[in-house]
Scaffold this motif. Structure first.
Motif, PDB file in Angstrom:
ATOM      1  N   ARG A 124       4.043  18.135 -14.252  1.00 19.70           N
ATOM      2  CA  ARG A 124       5.375  17.587 -13.990  1.00 19.70           C
ATOM      3  C   ARG A 124       6.110  17.288 -15.300  1.00 19.70           C
ATOM      4  NH1 ARG A 124       4.228  19.498  -9.200  1.00 19.70           N
ATOM      5  NH2 ARG A 124       3.156  18.105  -7.758  1.00 19.70           N
ATOM      6  N   ALA A 139      13.736   5.911  -7.673  1.00 17.39           N
ATOM      7  CA  ALA A 139      12.495   5.535  -8.350  1.00 17.39           C
ATOM      8  C   ALA A 139      12.703   4.802  -9.673  1.00 17.39           C
ATOM      9  CB  ALA A 139      11.639   6.783  -8.572  1.00 17.39           C
ATOM     10  N   VAL A 161       0.809  -1.217   0.000  1.00 18.40           N
ATOM     11  CA  VAL A 161       0.000   0.000   0.000  1.00 18.40           C
ATOM     12  C   VAL A 161       0.852   1.281   0.000  1.00 18.40           C
ATOM     13  CG1 VAL A 161      -1.992  -1.124   1.057  1.00 18.40           C
ATOM     14  CG2 VAL A 161      -0.239  -0.101   2.532  1.00 18.40           C
ATOM     15  N   ARG A 216      14.058  10.254  -2.826  1.00 14.75           N
ATOM     16  CA  ARG A 216      12.995   9.384  -3.323  1.00 14.75           C
ATOM     17  C   ARG A 216      13.067   9.282  -4.852  1.00 14.75           C
ATOM     18  NH1 ARG A 216       8.379   7.085  -1.401  1.00 14.75           N
ATOM     19  NH2 ARG A 216       9.115   7.532   0.675  1.00 14.75           N
ATOM     20  N   LEU A 217      13.240  10.428  -5.491  1.00 12.44           N
ATOM     21  CA  LEU A 217      13.344  10.424  -6.962  1.00 12.44           C
ATOM     22  C   LEU A 217      14.550   9.605  -7.414  1.00 12.44           C
ATOM     23  CD1 LEU A 217      12.450  14.125  -7.811  1.00 12.44           C
ATOM     24  CD2 LEU A 217      11.225  12.095  -8.611  1.00 12.44           C
ATOM     25  N   THR A 261      10.921   2.202  -1.406  1.00 14.36           N
ATOM     26  CA  THR A 261      10.265   1.382  -2.415  1.00 14.36           C
ATOM     27  C   THR A 261       9.610   0.145  -1.807  1.00 14.36           C
ATOM     28  OG1 THR A 261      12.354   0.266  -2.824  1.00 14.36           O
ATOM     29  CG2 THR A 261      11.846   2.130  -4.233  1.00 14.36           C
TER      30      THR A 261
END
Ligand code: HEC
Ligand code: HEC
Ligand code: HEC
Ligand code: HEC
Ligand code: HEC
Length: 475
Positions: A310, A270, A208, A266-267, A219
């Motif tokens: 974006r 990814a 989730v 975080r990017l 991740t």
């Protein structure tokens, strides 16, 4: 997978159960109406902070904290309100200042009628008085402000306030209330974060939103042991409230460097990037650089959310040994626009006349959808002729970039030179190309940090993903 107590047998039937559970509390729940409460019915975050200092520190400066004060939102909602004669005022505000709406302090959207608490965006005493939901999208929440705080535990017994358990808090459907935006007039899905997640392998495996966005992992779920509140017991995991996405631009403007840094991190986790370029190439010949990008870490598209705003793109730069630029795709021009990218990975929305628009309240169709789906791999090829006068060896740099908004849009809203939208490097691969006469032993640098056959690279990525999913399932 995090919720070990659920057990694997339940995983198999999770979809069926999920539907049943969602329905058991949500189908009956009436969304709270405009003006049903007063702002005085809600408690300031400073009270919660007294005992929930760590959670408060996590939340402060995030995009939930800034959901209303975000200057980008405030400018856009003014334009949207103007374009629609105020029709969207309550609609936009229901997610960006939920207390402002249920307390009837909005419209007007300029904040002139708002109390201080309504300006605190998506906050503690909004999120934890959500007592039900009517489903997904356009914020169908039911709130019951008061002494009961709803949450994920079933056994918390604080003396200060009462608590009640609601399974919704542990489910993606909680986030799906707001992270799914549907045009109120024509039904166009503008933000499909929840539904994309639901249709992905993550959705099927019930990994989730909270697993990636409210734990120490980026991740996957990673426990964060500690105490949730002063006087509370030590627990194996308490939810991180540093709910961060990809937005480093606004947190930086608002002075939340730590949040901006988390978004960058975080990017950078990814997507994977594989590049293949020839080891040697002669002057005057045609040269091809192949790149493939895999969304390896996000449980939804990259980008997601307001993906018409974006920008994700590949920058490919080839320079010779004297630094002379031979090829440069995806560079920014002097105005800050992405001139020559092969492709921009985002969505292009169209208005009723079919013209492209970044104003999603005016959109009634999707003209292009170039986002990278969860676990999807996309490929790009860059071909050019090598000039005669290059000085070997050549350097090839391939960079995957992310930007929260086009510079042009920000300049239009705030005036030229006010804010520079940062370009965040998600990934980078570099390599070297030699003259065909260079003997192999003199090719000191490796040609590419990635396998030379893209097909093979993709295969490895797919294998790693498959193994990860296997481990997820076994746990
Ligand atoms: C005087 C201290 C105190 C204050 C003030 C306080 N809390 Fe708590 N709260 C606690 C303690 C202690 C727990 C129990 C922690 C545990 O069991 O791990 C708790 C638990 C919770 C839970 C978990 C409920 C569950 O069953 O999952 C939520 C949600 C919560 N608080 C929200 C809030 C909010 C929102 C505010 C501000 C309006 C607030 N609290 C103010 C002490 C406080
Ligand atoms: C497997 C881990 C994972 C899951 C599950 C996941 N996310 Fe994400 N999320 C990420 C990563 C990594 C990023 C940064 C890359 C990006 O922007 O997509 C991100 C970015 C975001 C962003 C910012 C997107 C942008 O590009 O501006 C939002 C909003 C978001 N997630 C919400 C959600 C919601 C809501 C859910 C559940 C429906 C969810 N996420 C599920 C990992 C995850
Ligand atoms: C966007 C909505 C949102 C906001 C804002 C929010 N929470 Fe939460 N909170 C949640 C959800 C969802 C969970 C459960 C996550 C899970 O179990 O995976 C949670 C869990 C908790 C818990 C239970 C302990 C834990 O760590 O799981 C406490 C206590 C809590 N929140 C307090 C607060 C306080 C205090 C604030 C303000 C500083 C706050 N929350 C802001 C959604 C929110
Ligand atoms: C009441 C509506 C609401 C709920 C519920 C909600 N969010 Fe959000 N969330 C927002 C809004 C509004 C923003 C964006 C504010 C902005 O950009 O101005 C946001 C921003 C975010 C971001 C940052 C996006 C970025 O670009 O960096 C992430 C990540 C995120 N939410 C995840 C979640 C997760 C996970 C949950 C469930 C635990 C959740 N949200 C529940 C309304 C909500
Ligand atoms: C159903 C909930 C919902 C509604 C309704 C909604 N938004 Fe949002 N909005 C969000 C979420 C969630 C995000 C964050 C998505 C992300 O970062 O990827 C967001 C992000 C934004 C952003 C980007 C902010 C940034 O800092 O990058 C703008 C601008 C914005 N919304 C404006 C509006 C306007 C104007 C309206 C009304 C026409 C509106 N929103 C209606 C949930 C909503």
């Amino acid at each position: 997978m995090r919720r070990t107590f659920i057990g694997s047998s339940l995983l198999l039937t999770s979809t069926i159960l999920l539907l049943a559970v969602t329905c058991s509390f949500s189908c009956a729940a009436e969304p709270t109406k405009f003006g049903e409460y007063s702002a005085d019915d809600f408690t300031y975050e400073s009270t919660c902070r007294q005992c929930h200092a760590v959670i408060y520190g996590d939340w402060e400066g995030t995009m939930h904290f800034n959901a209303y004060l975000d200057p980008f939102y405030l400018e856009e909602v003014k334009v949207a309100s103007h374009d629609t004669d105020g029709l969207v005022d309550e609609f936009c505000s229901r997610c960006h200042t939920p207390i402002g709406v249920v307390s009837g302090e909005i419209p007007p959207v300029d904040g002139s009628g708002m109390s201080d608490i309504s300006k605190l965006g998506v906050q503690c005493d909004f999120c934890h008085v959500v007592s039900g939901s009517d489903g997904i999208g356009n914020a169908p929440f039911t709130v019951t402000p008061g002494n009961v705080k709803w949450g994920p535990y079933g056994d918390a017994t604080p003396s200060y306030h009462e608590t009640d358990y609601l399974e919704l808090y542990t489910q993606a459907e909680y986030c799906g209330m707001c992270h799914e935006v549907i045009h109120p007039v024509n039904g166009l899905v503008i933000d499909d974060t929840y539904s994309t997640w639901k249709d992905s392998q993550y959705g099927r495996d019930n990994v989730v939103c909270q697993d990636c966005h409210m734990t120490e992992g980026i991740t996957e779920f990673k426990a964060n042991p500690g105490r949730a509140g002063t006087g509370g017991p030590k627990r194996d995991h308490i939810s991180s409230h540093e709910i961060v996405g990809a937005n480093a631009f606004i947190p930086e403007i608002m002075g939340a460097q730590d949040v901006a840094q988390k978004a960058i991190e975080r990017l950078q986790n990814a997507a994977t990037l594989q590049v293949s370029s020839p080891q040697t190439a002669a002057q005057g010949t045609e040269l091809t650089i192949r790149a493939s990008i895999t969304n390896s870490g996000a449980g939804h598209n990259i980008p997601t959310g307001v993906s018409e705003i974006r920008q994700v793109w590949l920058e490919v730069k080839v320079t010779d040994n004297e630094g002379k630029e031979i090829y440069h795709a995806g560079a920014l021009d002097t105005e800050g626009n992405i001139g020559s990218a092969k492709i921009i990975y985002n969505t292009v929305l169209g208005d009723s006349e079919g013209n492209a628009t970044e104003s999603f309240w005016l959109a009634d169709r999707v003209l292009e959808d170039n986002r990278i789906g969860p676990e999807e791999t996309v490929n790009e090829e860059h071909t050019f002729i090598l000039p005669e006068d290059v000085v070997y060896p050549l350097k090839v740099q391939t960079m995957l970039n992310y930007r929260s908004a086009p510079q042009q849009l920000i300049d239009k809203l705030f005036g030229h030179g006010t804010y520079e939208v940062p370009v965040i490097r998600m990934n980078e691969v570099s390599g070297t190309i030699y003259h065909p006469d260079t003997p192999p032993e003199e090719r000191t640098e490796t040609t590419s940090t990635a396998p030379t056959t893209p097909g093979f690279g993709v295969f490895i990525t797919a294998m790693v993903m498959a193994m990860m999913m296997y481990i997820f399932k076994r746990n």
